[in-house]
Scaffold this motif. Sequence first.
Motif, mmCIF file in Angstrom:
data_model
loop_
_atom_site.group_PDB
_atom_site.id
_atom_site.type_symbol
_atom_site.label_atom_id
_atom_site.label_comp_id
_atom_site.label_asym_id
_atom_site.label_seq_id
_atom_site.Cartn_x
_atom_site.Cartn_y
_atom_site.Cartn_z
ATOM 1 N N ILE A 29 35.784 45.865 51.259
ATOM 2 C CA ILE A 29 35.800 46.057 49.799
ATOM 3 C C ILE A 29 34.387 45.919 49.240
ATOM 4 O O ILE A 29 33.952 46.724 48.398
ATOM 5 C CB ILE A 29 36.758 45.048 49.133
ATOM 6 C CG1 ILE A 29 38.211 45.381 49.490
ATOM 7 C CG2 ILE A 29 36.583 45.051 47.613
ATOM 8 C CD1 ILE A 29 39.230 44.360 49.004
ATOM 9 N N LEU A 108 39.886 48.544 44.263
ATOM 10 C CA LEU A 108 39.632 47.572 45.328
ATOM 11 C C LEU A 108 39.073 46.266 44.767
ATOM 12 O O LEU A 108 39.449 45.174 45.214
ATOM 13 C CB LEU A 108 38.653 48.168 46.346
ATOM 14 C CG LEU A 108 39.208 49.279 47.236
ATOM 15 C CD1 LEU A 108 38.089 49.954 48.013
ATOM 16 C CD2 LEU A 108 40.254 48.730 48.190
ATOM 17 N N LYS A 112 40.764 42.527 45.177
ATOM 18 C CA LYS A 112 40.039 41.587 46.045
ATOM 19 C C LYS A 112 40.544 40.157 45.856
ATOM 20 O O LYS A 112 40.737 39.417 46.836
ATOM 21 C CB LYS A 112 38.542 41.690 45.734
ATOM 22 C CG LYS A 112 37.648 40.826 46.594
ATOM 23 C CD LYS A 112 36.191 41.079 46.197
ATOM 24 C CE LYS A 112 35.256 40.108 46.877
ATOM 25 N NZ LYS A 112 33.859 40.302 46.438
#
Length: 552
Positions: A29, A108, A112
């Motif tokens: 990520i 993303l 996270k």
Amino acid sequence: MSYRQTPTIVVLKEGTDTSQGRGQIVSNINACLAIQDTLKSTLGPFGSDILLVGSDGKTTITNDGATILKKLDVVHPAAKILVDISRSQDCEIGDGTTSVCLLASEILKNCKNFIEEGMSSNSIIKGLRDSCNLAIKKIKDLEINLEEKSQEDEYDMLIKCALTAMNSKIIQQNGEFYAKLVVDSVLTLDRDDLDENLIGIKKIAGGAMEDSLFINGVGFKKTFSYAGFEQQPKTFTNPKILSLNVELELKAEKDNAEVRIEKVNDYQKIVDAEWGIIMDKLNKIVDSKCNIVLSKLPIGDLATQFFADRGIFCAGRVANDDLDRIIKAVGGSILTSVNEINIEKDLGTCDKFEELQIGSERFNIFNGCPKSKTCTLILRGGSIKIIDEIERSLHDAIMIVKRALKNKQIVAGGGAIEMELSKYLRDYSHQIKGKKQLIIQSFAKSLEIIPRQLCENAGLDSIELLNKLRNFHANGEIFYGLDLDSDNVANNLEKFVWEPSVVKINALESATEAAILVLSVDETIQNKENDQGGAPGGAVPRGRGMPMPMGM
């Protein structure tokens, strides 16, 4: 009592790097967020350009997302996924290449925290898929169908779509001029095919941007020519055009050729035979009553002078794509022999042919082609770097107009559709419970990256303007988005900031799939370069230091 020691099995090649688990997903990520940091400043009308210097020292100045990622030497395997979706968006739609990368990275980024808190990546993936499906369904409810429009209204709609695509490009100051060029170019193509490759783009350094020309036909740079070329006529009205794939040149003998003769007269017969062959070809061409002869292969000095004496224009070594486009425009066919030329079927025509001096180059131009399914844009600019960026900008606009012509559903641009989708998903999330509610809310938050970044690149207060937009959308003003001309918000449907809905749908699908792909990878195995004599790719299992079992 005997103990058996478990043997040590080495499956992967020595030096192979393996990493796995939650930390690996977070690392992937972070790599994608590094790409986002590079691209986000280029979004929108006030996005900045990036200067890229290649390994060969050549420089590229652009703010096109696909071009930037193509020129960057991205080595991280997860970050390469963003490069791939950017190229996919560019090939499929032509515009939205920066937006799709920003969306994927923002999705993303908001997921996270869930990964770090121990939420299963499969739960997140299911939530993202549902969010994407809900958003696409909402877009289809919001899109406006322009199918019923008249020809004039359709032309205006295409102009507005082209202008929206150009707002973030170097040509935005000359947007009206270039939008007309783009729409006229696309409308010359076959409606059933709309092959953008049939729009020829030629570049000539020097002159102003608005010196660029649209040719409703074909234009190509003067080819290499022999003595006698200047004596040929350079203008024709309603000419007959013969296109060949035939060499009209006396060729020297090969170095390893051997001809044994007993008399000098025999040598003269060989020379006469060669001259007889080429003169026969030239006379058959003249008998076809054509005015212009074009060939993919060379036309030598003998043929050039022969045609000049008879008032015929010729050009040899014409590029394949140019000659193919000429055939589509003027009709006729490309012949591989001059025997039995059918004057009705094999010759093409146009209203006017002329050779013009454009800047420092001479161009052969075929205007008013009866079967015109092709056109040519001749781009001008201060330097070749600027013209290259103009070409990239026009490619995006051409693709957008092509999509708008095929799919006549549009949505409001300027962040309006993203804000409405964000509001819709937030409202929907309040109706469900559990982890899925959090995922849908994070997806809704991710969509706001587009209007927020547009504000920041324009130097505006993103918090204030996004709050205004949230208020308008909460009150049912679904078309309100950013108006960067007035540094405020406005109804972008009335302001004619339009985008084809297919652009947004494709971007959402690609961004979501890319995010899902990154989240679904929790292990990376990276092989070292093969040692001499090593197994290719380190994929062959092998044992190392395996002791004999004890207690046998």
